[in-house]
Design an enzyme around this catalytic site. Structure first.
Site, PDB file in Angstrom:
ATOM      1  N   GLY B  54      42.496  46.638  33.441  1.00 58.64           N
ATOM      2  CA  GLY B  54      43.750  47.356  33.356  1.00 58.64           C
ATOM      3  C   GLY B  54      44.696  46.893  34.448  1.00 58.64           C
ATOM      4  O   GLY B  54      44.266  46.413  35.498  1.00 58.64           O
ATOM      5  N   SER B  55      46.002  47.022  34.215  1.00 56.73           N
ATOM      6  CA  SER B  55      46.971  46.730  35.257  1.00 56.73           C
ATOM      7  C   SER B  55      47.075  47.951  36.174  1.00 56.73           C
ATOM      8  O   SER B  55      46.563  49.021  35.859  1.00 56.73           O
ATOM      9  CB  SER B  55      48.327  46.391  34.635  1.00 56.73           C
ATOM     10  OG  SER B  55      48.213  45.198  33.897  1.00 56.73           O
ATOM     11  N   GLY B  56      47.759  47.770  37.314  1.00 54.91           N
ATOM     12  CA  GLY B  56      47.893  48.876  38.256  1.00 54.91           C
ATOM     13  C   GLY B  56      47.001  48.724  39.471  1.00 54.91           C
ATOM     14  O   GLY B  56      46.998  49.582  40.347  1.00 54.91           O
ATOM     15  N   HIS B  57      46.194  47.610  39.504  1.00 50.65           N
ATOM     16  CA  HIS B  57      45.282  47.375  40.629  1.00 50.65           C
ATOM     17  C   HIS B  57      45.724  46.175  41.456  1.00 50.65           C
ATOM     18  O   HIS B  57      44.938  45.618  42.221  1.00 50.65           O
ATOM     19  CB  HIS B  57      43.864  47.118  40.120  1.00 50.65           C
ATOM     20  CG  HIS B  57      43.352  48.172  39.208  1.00 50.65           C
ATOM     21  ND1 HIS B  57      43.319  49.496  39.559  1.00 50.65           N
ATOM     22  CD2 HIS B  57      42.864  48.110  37.940  1.00 50.65           C
ATOM     23  CE1 HIS B  57      42.822  50.204  38.552  1.00 50.65           C
ATOM     24  NE2 HIS B  57      42.555  49.390  37.560  1.00 50.65           N
ATOM     25  N   LYS B 105      34.442  44.333  35.363  1.00 52.82           N
ATOM     26  CA  LYS B 105      34.137  45.522  36.160  1.00 52.82           C
ATOM     27  C   LYS B 105      33.455  46.544  35.243  1.00 52.82           C
ATOM     28  O   LYS B 105      33.791  46.651  34.062  1.00 52.82           O
ATOM     29  CB  LYS B 105      35.415  46.110  36.768  1.00 52.82           C
ATOM     30  CG  LYS B 105      36.146  45.104  37.666  1.00 52.82           C
ATOM     31  CD  LYS B 105      37.256  45.732  38.513  1.00 52.82           C
ATOM     32  CE  LYS B 105      38.401  46.341  37.746  1.00 52.82           C
ATOM     33  NZ  LYS B 105      39.054  45.429  36.785  1.00 52.82           N
ATOM     34  N   ASP B 110      36.280  48.022  29.519  1.00 58.90           N
ATOM     35  CA  ASP B 110      36.212  46.601  29.867  1.00 58.90           C
ATOM     36  C   ASP B 110      34.975  45.960  29.241  1.00 58.90           C
ATOM     37  O   ASP B 110      35.047  44.868  28.676  1.00 58.90           O
ATOM     38  CB  ASP B 110      36.186  46.436  31.387  1.00 58.90           C
ATOM     39  CG  ASP B 110      37.495  46.883  32.023  1.00 58.90           C
ATOM     40  OD1 ASP B 110      38.340  46.029  32.296  1.00 58.90           O
ATOM     41  OD2 ASP B 110      37.685  48.098  32.208  1.00 58.90           O
ATOM     42  N   HIS B 223      41.073  54.492  39.130  1.00 61.89           N
ATOM     43  CA  HIS B 223      41.995  54.948  38.088  1.00 61.89           C
ATOM     44  C   HIS B 223      42.340  56.399  38.317  1.00 61.89           C
ATOM     45  O   HIS B 223      42.774  57.101  37.425  1.00 61.89           O
ATOM     46  CB  HIS B 223      41.378  54.811  36.702  1.00 61.89           C
ATOM     47  CG  HIS B 223      40.827  53.463  36.447  1.00 61.89           C
ATOM     48  ND1 HIS B 223      39.533  53.134  36.728  1.00 61.89           N
ATOM     49  CD2 HIS B 223      41.418  52.354  35.960  1.00 61.89           C
ATOM     50  CE1 HIS B 223      39.342  51.858  36.421  1.00 61.89           C
ATOM     51  NE2 HIS B 223      40.454  51.367  35.962  1.00 61.89           N
TER      52      HIS B 223
END
Lengths: 208, 337
Positions: B54-57, B105, B110, B223
C-alpha cells in the site's frame, strides 16, 4: 431461471448497494481494520457495473469471469483476490448455459465459496466473510433440497448470511488485519461478513 | 482533514508523477500500472528484487528503487496492497534473465495479491516463464505469532532486507542465494512501534483510530491498526525501554552480540525527537552489552502523518554488514556512490 441479464442486474444492484453502504462498511472496518473496505468495494463493483455489455463476453460464465478479473484488478487489499476468486469460480458450473436454475446456481455458489476458502484459508468462526457465506450456502442447499424455487433459495441464503454476519460480533478475529487486535476485535461486526451479506441480498433481489 | 492534496482519489498517481519529475536520472515511472522502476532496467543477468504494498509508507517501497536496492516497486492505493496485474507487470519489466525475488510484507492483502501474480506468471499465458521466489517479512513482535492467526506484520526489517538483498543481487548472487539471504535477514530482525497520534487516509477523510491527548498506542501497526495496548503517554526513556526490551527478548540478543539499529519515524515525529529516542535506544543496548554496528535514524517506513516511532534491531554479522555498506543510490537511501 436466471439469464445473463439477471446476473448483470445482480452486479448493478451490488454496485448501487455497496456505494450506498460504503460509509457504513468503512466505519465497521475502521473499528477493527484500516478503514478502507467500503471505498474499495464500491470502487471495484462500480468498475464491474460499468463493464460494456457489448465487449467480449457472451454467456453467463464469460461475464462472471470478467467480473472476477475486474474485482481482482480494481479492489486491492485482501478483498480483491477473495471476491475476485469468488466470481471466477462461480463461472465454472455455469459454462455454456444461457439460463440457469436453482440446481446450477447452488453448484456455482458452492464453487465460489470453496474458492474463497482455498484462497483465504479461513475457517468458520475466524470472523471473516466466510462466516456469512458458509451459512448462506448451507441455507441455499437446504431450501433447494426442499424443492423450493431459486428466489426462495436465495432468500433463505440472504437471511442466513445476515444471521452469520451478526454472529461475528462477539468473535475474536483470527484472520486478516482484525486479528492483530486479538481480544479487542470482539464486540464488532466483521466488515467482510457484512459486504458478503450485501452481495447475497443483492442476488436474492435480482437472480430470479 | 487538512492535507496538501488535489482530489484525494488522485493522490497516488500524482505522487508517482512527482517522483518521476524529481528523479529522472534514477527512476522510471509506469503510471498505467503504478510502478516505479529502476532507470535503465532490466539489468541483464541480475536477479531483480521487486516489492510493493500500500502507499502511505514512503519512502517504502518506491523510494528504495535504484542501484543496490529494488528494481521495481508496485504502489497500491493508500494502505491497500497492489493488485496482481501490477506485480505481473513489474515482474515482466524487471526480469533480466536471472529470476525475480518478490519481497512481501506479511499482510493478508499483500500475500494474496502477490500469490495470484505468481500464479499468473507461472501459468505463462502472458509471456515466457520467469524464475520466481518470494520472501515474506514478519518482524513485528507486537503481534502474537500463532498457527491460528496470520502472524506477525512485516515492518522495519523490510527496509534493511531490501538494502542487503539488493546489494547481493547487484553482486550477481543467483536467485536461490538471494532468497536464502532474504529469509535469513528476516529471521535475524525484529521490530516494535508506538504511536502518539492516529493518521488520516485521504480517501476516508477521518482519523483511522482515536487516541486521547494523554494516551499512546503501544505495538501499533503501520496502517494505524491498534497494537498491544493503549497506555498513558510516558517519557522517551520509558517508551524506548518497552520497545527495546520487547524486541531484544524476542530476538534473544545476548551480551557481546551486535546489531544494526533502525530508529524509524512514522511520519509525524520530528528528527529532534527521533534522535532523543536513538540516544535512549543506544544507551539501553550498551547497558545490555549489545553493540550497535550500524545505525539508521529517520523516516524510513511511515504511516502517513502518524506521530510515533518504531525500533528495529537486526542481529549483525560480517556478511550482512558488508552488504549493508555496499553502494546504494535510491531517493530514500544513498551512500557509497
Amino acid at each position: 431461471m436466471a439469464d445473463l441479464e439477471s446476473f448483470r442486474a445482480w452486479v448493478a444492484d451490488a454496485s448501487a448497494t455497496l456505494t450506498d453502504q460504503a460509509e457504513h462498511l468503512t466505519d465497521l472496518d475502521r473499528a477493527i481494520g484500516d478503514g478502507d473496505h467500503g471505498t474499495n468495494m464500491a470502487r471495484g463493483f462500480a468498475a464491474c457495473a460499468a463493464l460494456d455489455p457489448e465487449a467480449g463476453y457472451n454467456g453467463i460464465d464469460a461475464y462472471l469471469k470478467m467480473v472476477g478479473m475486474t474485482l481482482v484488478s480494481t479492489v486491492g487489499g485482501a478483498s480483491g483476490p477473495l471476491y475476485g476468486t469468488f466470481f471466477l469460480r462461480l463461472a465454472g458450473p455455469l459454462a455454456a448455459a444461457d439460463e440457469v436454475g436453482v440446481h446450477q446456481v447452488g453448484q456455482a455458489l458452492r464453487a465460489g465459496v470453496e474458492g474463497v476458502v482455498a484462497r483465504g484459508k479461513a475457517q468458520l468462526g475466524d470472523k471473516t466473510m466466510y462466516d456469512a457465506l458458509a451459512p448462506a450456502l448451507e441455507a441455499f442447499d437446504e431450501a433447494s433440497r426442499d424443492g423450493q424455487d431459486l428466489a426462495s433459495c436465495l432468500e433463505a441464503a440472504a437471511l442466513a448470511a445476515a444471521a452469520g454476519r451478526d454472529a461475528t460480533e462477539p468473535l475474536v478475529a483470527r484472520k486478516g488485519r482484525a486479528s492483530y487486535l486479538g481480544e479487542r476485535s470482539a464486540g464488532h461486526i466483521d466488515p467482510g461478513a457484512s459486504s458478503a451479506t450485501l452481495l447475497i441480498e443483492a442476488a436474492a433481489r435480482t437472480l430470479v | 482533514m487538512k492535507k496538501l492534496l488535489n482530489d484525494p482519489a488522485d493522490v497516488v498517481a500524482e505522487a508517482l508523477a512527482g517522483m518521476a519529475a524529481a528523479h529522472p536520472d534514477r527512476l522510471r515511472v509506469d503510471l498505467e500500472h503504478r510502478l516505479v522502476l529502476r532507470a535503465g532496467g532490466p539489468v541483464r543477468g541480475k536477479v531483480a528484487v521487486v516489492s510493493g504494498g500500500g502507499s502511505g509508507h514512503e519512502p517504502l517501497h518506491a523510494g528504495y528503487v535504484g542501484l543496490g536496492m529494488l528494481d521495481a516497486a508496485c504502489c497500491g492505493e493508500v494502505f491497500t496492497s497492489p493488485v496482481p496485474g501490477q506485480v505481473v507487470a513489474a515482474t515482466r519489466a524487471t526480469d533480466g534473465g536471472a529470476g525475480v525475488l518478490h519481497v512481501v510484507k506479511n499482510y493478508t492483502g499483500d500475500l494474496l495479491n502477490f500469490e495470484m501474480a505468481a500464479e499468473i506468471v507461472a501459468a505463462g499465458v502472458d509471456g515466457p516463464p520467469v524464475e520466481l521466489a518470494h520472501v515474506v517479512t514478519d518482524d513485528d513482535v507486537a503481534v502474537e505469532d500463532s498457527t491460528w492467526t496470520i502472524g506477525r506484520r512485516g515492518v522495519g526489517v523490510t527496509v534493511l532486507l531490501e538494502k542487503i538483498v539488493g546489494a547481493a543481487a547487484e553482486e550477481r548472487w543467483p536467485l536461490d542465494r538471494c532468497h536464502a539471504l532474504a529469509e535469513r535477514v528476516n529471521r535475524q530482525g525484529r521490530s516494535m512501534a508506538m504511536a502518539l497520534t492516529s493518521c488520516t487516509v485521504p480517501a476516508a477523510g477521518r482519523p483511522t483510530f482515536e487516541l486521547g491527548e494523554d494516551e499512546m498506542e503501544l505495538g501499533v501497526g503501520i496502517h494505524g491498526e491498534a497494537g498491544r495496548a493503549t497506555v498513558p503517554v510516558a517519557p522517551a526513556r520509558e517508551v524506548a525501554a518497552s520497545l527495546v526490551s520487547a524486541v531484544r527478548s524476542d530476538l534473544g540478543l545476548r551480551r557481546g552480540e551486535s546489531v544494526l539499529a533502525l530508529v524509524n519515524g512514522l511520519g509525524g515525529t520530528p528528527l529532534l525527537e527521533l534522535y532523543v529516542m536513538a540516544h535512549e535506544v543506544h544507551r539501553l543496548l550498551a547497558g545490555a552489552g549489545v553493540g550497535v554496528a550500524r545505525s539508521l535514524v529517520g523516516n524510513y517506513v511511515t504511516s502517513l502523518e502518524m506521530a510515533g516511532c518504531s525500533v528495529t534491531l537486526l542481529r549483525a554479522d560480517e556478511e550482512l554488514l558488508r552488504l549493508y555498506d555496499a553502494p546504494v543510490n535510491t531517493p530514500g537511501l544513498r551512500w557509497g556512490v
